[in-house]
Scaffold this motif. Structure first.
Motif, PDB file in Angstrom:
ATOM      1  N   ASP A   1      10.093  11.624  -1.156  1.00 25.80           N
ATOM      2  CA  ASP A   1      10.972  10.586  -0.610  1.00 25.80           C
ATOM      3  C   ASP A   1      11.066  10.674   0.903  1.00 25.80           C
ATOM      4  O   ASP A   1      11.051   9.652   1.595  1.00 25.80           O
ATOM      5  CB  ASP A   1      12.371  10.693  -1.222  1.00 25.80           C
ATOM      6  CG  ASP A   1      12.406  10.223  -2.666  1.00 25.80           C
ATOM      7  OD1 ASP A   1      11.416   9.635  -3.131  1.00 25.80           O
ATOM      8  OD2 ASP A   1      13.437  10.458  -3.331  1.00 25.80           O
ATOM      9  N   LYS A   2      11.168  11.880   1.423  1.00 22.80           N
ATOM     10  CA  LYS A   2      11.216  12.045   2.878  1.00 22.80           C
ATOM     11  C   LYS A   2       9.892  11.658   3.519  1.00 22.80           C
ATOM     12  O   LYS A   2       9.858  11.065   4.594  1.00 22.80           O
ATOM     13  CB  LYS A   2      11.583  13.479   3.236  1.00 22.80           C
ATOM     14  CG  LYS A   2      13.030  13.799   2.977  1.00 22.80           C
ATOM     15  CD  LYS A   2      13.354  15.218   3.323  1.00 22.80           C
ATOM     16  CE  LYS A   2      14.807  15.523   2.958  1.00 22.80           C
ATOM     17  NZ  LYS A   2      15.138  16.926   3.180  1.00 22.80           N
ATOM     18  N   GLU A   3       8.802  11.993   2.854  1.00 22.71           N
ATOM     19  CA  GLU A   3       7.478  11.659   3.386  1.00 22.71           C
ATOM     20  C   GLU A   3       7.289  10.150   3.509  1.00 22.71           C
ATOM     21  O   GLU A   3       6.712   9.658   4.483  1.00 22.71           O
ATOM     22  CB  GLU A   3       6.393  12.246   2.472  1.00 22.71           C
ATOM     23  CG  GLU A   3       4.983  11.964   2.878  1.00 22.71           C
ATOM     24  CD  GLU A   3       3.970  12.515   1.896  1.00 22.71           C
ATOM     25  OE1 GLU A   3       2.870  11.937   1.812  1.00 22.71           O
ATOM     26  OE2 GLU A   3       4.264  13.507   1.203  1.00 22.71           O
ATOM     27  N   PHE A   4       7.793   9.390   2.529  1.00 24.56           N
ATOM     28  CA  PHE A   4       7.629   7.945   2.531  1.00 24.56           C
ATOM     29  C   PHE A   4       8.874   7.226   3.052  1.00 24.56           C
ATOM     30  O   PHE A   4       8.974   6.005   2.942  1.00 24.56           O
ATOM     31  CB  PHE A   4       7.279   7.440   1.128  1.00 24.56           C
ATOM     32  CG  PHE A   4       5.853   7.695   0.755  1.00 24.56           C
ATOM     33  CD1 PHE A   4       4.877   6.777   1.059  1.00 24.56           C
ATOM     34  CD2 PHE A   4       5.493   8.872   0.116  1.00 24.56           C
ATOM     35  CE1 PHE A   4       3.551   7.006   0.717  1.00 24.56           C
ATOM     36  CE2 PHE A   4       4.165   9.108  -0.231  1.00 24.56           C
ATOM     37  CZ  PHE A   4       3.194   8.177   0.078  1.00 24.56           C
ATOM     38  N   ASN A   5       9.804   7.987   3.587  1.00 24.33           N
ATOM     39  CA  ASN A   5      11.028   7.447   4.202  1.00 24.33           C
ATOM     40  C   ASN A   5      11.842   6.573   3.239  1.00 24.33           C
ATOM     41  O   ASN A   5      12.298   5.491   3.602  1.00 24.33           O
ATOM     42  CB  ASN A   5      10.695   6.671   5.482  1.00 24.33           C
ATOM     43  CG  ASN A   5      11.906   6.519   6.367  1.00 24.33           C
ATOM     44  OD1 ASN A   5      12.847   7.309   6.286  1.00 24.33           O
ATOM     45  ND2 ASN A   5      11.899   5.502   7.199  1.00 24.33           N
ATOM     46  N   VAL A   6      12.011   7.064   2.010  1.00 22.74           N
ATOM     47  CA  VAL A   6      12.841   6.377   1.029  1.00 22.74           C
ATOM     48  C   VAL A   6      13.947   7.302   0.515  1.00 22.74           C
ATOM     49  O   VAL A   6      14.508   7.073  -0.532  1.00 22.74           O
ATOM     50  CB  VAL A   6      12.014   5.815  -0.154  1.00 22.74           C
ATOM     51  CG1 VAL A   6      11.128   4.686   0.297  1.00 22.74           C
ATOM     52  CG2 VAL A   6      11.216   6.910  -0.826  1.00 22.74           C
ATOM     53  N   ASN A   7      14.231   8.348   1.283  1.00 22.44           N
ATOM     54  CA  ASN A   7      15.243   9.310   0.863  1.00 22.44           C
ATOM     55  C   ASN A   7      16.638   8.706   0.959  1.00 22.44           C
ATOM     56  O   ASN A   7      16.881   7.742   1.672  1.00 22.44           O
ATOM     57  CB  ASN A   7      15.146  10.600   1.672  1.00 22.44           C
ATOM     58  CG  ASN A   7      15.196  10.362   3.165  1.00 22.44           C
ATOM     59  OD1 ASN A   7      14.860   9.296   3.622  1.00 22.44           O
ATOM     60  ND2 ASN A   7      15.598  11.363   3.906  1.00 22.44           N
ATOM     61  N   GLU A   8      17.569   9.290   0.204  1.00 21.79           N
ATOM     62  CA  GLU A   8      18.918   8.770   0.118  1.00 21.79           C
ATOM     63  C   GLU A   8      19.835   9.314   1.200  1.00 21.79           C
ATOM     64  O   GLU A   8      20.970   8.901   1.287  1.00 21.79           O
ATOM     65  CB  GLU A   8      19.504   9.086  -1.251  1.00 21.79           C
ATOM     66  CG  GLU A   8      18.743   8.415  -2.364  1.00 21.79           C
ATOM     67  CD  GLU A   8      19.233   8.834  -3.728  1.00 21.79           C
ATOM     68  OE1 GLU A   8      20.192   9.620  -3.803  1.00 21.79           O
ATOM     69  OE2 GLU A   8      18.659   8.383  -4.710  1.00 21.79           O
ATOM     70  N   ASP A   9      19.379  10.240   1.997  1.00 22.10           N
ATOM     71  CA  ASP A   9      20.227  10.842   3.037  1.00 22.10           C
ATOM     72  C   ASP A   9      20.479   9.896   4.178  1.00 22.10           C
ATOM     73  O   ASP A   9      19.807   9.053   4.555  1.00 22.10           O
ATOM     74  CB  ASP A   9      19.590  12.115   3.595  1.00 22.10           C
ATOM     75  CG  ASP A   9      19.511  13.194   2.519  1.00 22.10           C
ATOM     76  OD1 ASP A   9      20.307  13.129   1.573  1.00 22.10           O
ATOM     77  OD2 ASP A   9      18.641  14.069   2.645  1.00 22.10           O
TER      78      ASP A   9
ATOM     79  N   LYS B   1       0.836  -1.208   0.000  1.00 22.64           N
ATOM     80  CA  LYS B   1       0.000   0.000   0.000  1.00 22.64           C
ATOM     81  C   LYS B   1       0.867   1.254   0.000  1.00 22.64           C
ATOM     82  O   LYS B   1       0.544   2.241  -0.659  1.00 22.64           O
ATOM     83  CB  LYS B   1      -0.947  -0.005   1.198  1.00 22.64           C
ATOM     84  CG  LYS B   1      -2.077  -0.971   1.083  1.00 22.64           C
ATOM     85  CD  LYS B   1      -3.009  -0.865   2.269  1.00 22.64           C
ATOM     86  CE  LYS B   1      -4.137  -1.863   2.129  1.00 22.64           C
ATOM     87  NZ  LYS B   1      -5.090  -1.765   3.235  1.00 22.64           N
ATOM     88  N   THR B   2       1.959   1.214   0.718  1.00 24.19           N
ATOM     89  CA  THR B   2       2.873   2.356   0.759  1.00 24.19           C
ATOM     90  C   THR B   2       3.489   2.593  -0.609  1.00 24.19           C
ATOM     91  O   THR B   2       3.574   3.725  -1.075  1.00 24.19           O
ATOM     92  CB  THR B   2       3.972   2.123   1.809  1.00 24.19           C
ATOM     93  OG1 THR B   2       3.356   1.874   3.066  1.00 24.19           O
ATOM     94  CG2 THR B   2       4.889   3.310   1.929  1.00 24.19           C
ATOM     95  N   ARG B   3       3.912   1.515  -1.260  1.00 23.99           N
ATOM     96  CA  ARG B   3       4.484   1.642  -2.605  1.00 23.99           C
ATOM     97  C   ARG B   3       3.474   2.183  -3.597  1.00 23.99           C
ATOM     98  O   ARG B   3       3.801   3.025  -4.431  1.00 23.99           O
ATOM     99  CB  ARG B   3       5.013   0.286  -3.081  1.00 23.99           C
ATOM    100  CG  ARG B   3       6.395   0.004  -2.596  1.00 23.99           C
ATOM    101  CD  ARG B   3       6.938  -1.242  -3.236  1.00 23.99           C
ATOM    102  NE  ARG B   3       7.182  -2.143  -2.133  1.00 23.99           N
ATOM    103  CZ  ARG B   3       6.969  -3.426  -2.127  1.00 23.99           C
ATOM    104  NH1 ARG B   3       6.491  -4.020  -3.192  1.00 23.99           N
ATOM    105  NH2 ARG B   3       7.223  -4.147  -1.075  1.00 23.99           N
ATOM    106  N   GLU B   4       2.248   1.687  -3.506  1.00 26.40           N
ATOM    107  CA  GLU B   4       1.203   2.170  -4.408  1.00 26.40           C
ATOM    108  C   GLU B   4       0.917   3.653  -4.182  1.00 26.40           C
ATOM    109  O   GLU B   4       0.740   4.409  -5.140  1.00 26.40           O
ATOM    110  CB  GLU B   4      -0.061   1.346  -4.239  1.00 26.40           C
ATOM    111  CG  GLU B   4       0.034  -0.036  -4.831  1.00 26.40           C
ATOM    112  CD  GLU B   4      -1.229  -0.848  -4.604  1.00 26.40           C
ATOM    113  OE1 GLU B   4      -2.273  -0.264  -4.228  1.00 26.40           O
ATOM    114  OE2 GLU B   4      -1.162  -2.070  -4.806  1.00 26.40           O
ATOM    115  N   ALA B   5       0.873   4.062  -2.936  1.00 28.92           N
ATOM    116  CA  ALA B   5       0.629   5.476  -2.628  1.00 28.92           C
ATOM    117  C   ALA B   5       1.775   6.342  -3.133  1.00 28.92           C
ATOM    118  O   ALA B   5       1.550   7.431  -3.679  1.00 28.92           O
ATOM    119  CB  ALA B   5       0.439   5.666  -1.128  1.00 28.92           C
ATOM    120  N   TYR B   6       2.991   5.857  -2.963  1.00 23.53           N
ATOM    121  CA  TYR B   6       4.173   6.593  -3.435  1.00 23.53           C
ATOM    122  C   TYR B   6       4.109   6.779  -4.953  1.00 23.53           C
ATOM    123  O   TYR B   6       4.285   7.886  -5.461  1.00 23.53           O
ATOM    124  CB  TYR B   6       5.434   5.826  -3.036  1.00 23.53           C
ATOM    125  CG  TYR B   6       6.710   6.437  -3.538  1.00 23.53           C
ATOM    126  CD1 TYR B   6       7.337   7.452  -2.831  1.00 23.53           C
ATOM    127  CD2 TYR B   6       7.305   5.990  -4.712  1.00 23.53           C
ATOM    128  CE1 TYR B   6       8.513   8.016  -3.278  1.00 23.53           C
ATOM    129  CE2 TYR B   6       8.482   6.548  -5.168  1.00 23.53           C
ATOM    130  CZ  TYR B   6       9.087   7.556  -4.453  1.00 23.53           C
ATOM    131  OH  TYR B   6      10.251   8.113  -4.911  1.00 23.53           O
TER     132      TYR B   6
END
Length: 86
Positions: free
Chosen positions: A78-86, A5-10
């Motif tokens: 990316d930050k919202e879904f916690n997939v950022n590269e930082d 669901k998270t991936r779909e929303a992203y």
């Protein structure tokens, strides 16, 4: 299941960003530069007809600005879904 669901929303949000930004680019490059060129040519910008400016320079400038807007939106997403590269 939550992961899916998270991936779909992203991706849904990512595709909505793409659709909006590509629509803006289409309006500026195609409609302002080709379809409405005669109406826009009645307005002058910097000594040049506005329709000519959109066809020659405006769509390029708008495309570059849209690239930076997309980068900013994607970094925020990316930050919202916690997939950022930082």
């Amino acid at each position: 299941m939550k992961d899916e669901k998270t991936r779909e929303a992203y991706w849904r949000k990512n595709l909505s960003y793409l659709a909006i930004l590509l629509s803006i680019w289409f309006i500026v490059s195609y409609l302002c530069g080709i379809v409405f060129v005669d109406q826009l040519n009645t307005i002058r910008m910097g000594g040049f007809k506005l329709g000519f400016w959109f066809a020659q320079q405006g769509s390029i400038y708008v495309f570059i600005v849209l690239i930076f807007v997309y980068v900013r939106l994607m970094n925020k997403l990316d930050k919202e879904f916690n997939v950022n590269e930082d």
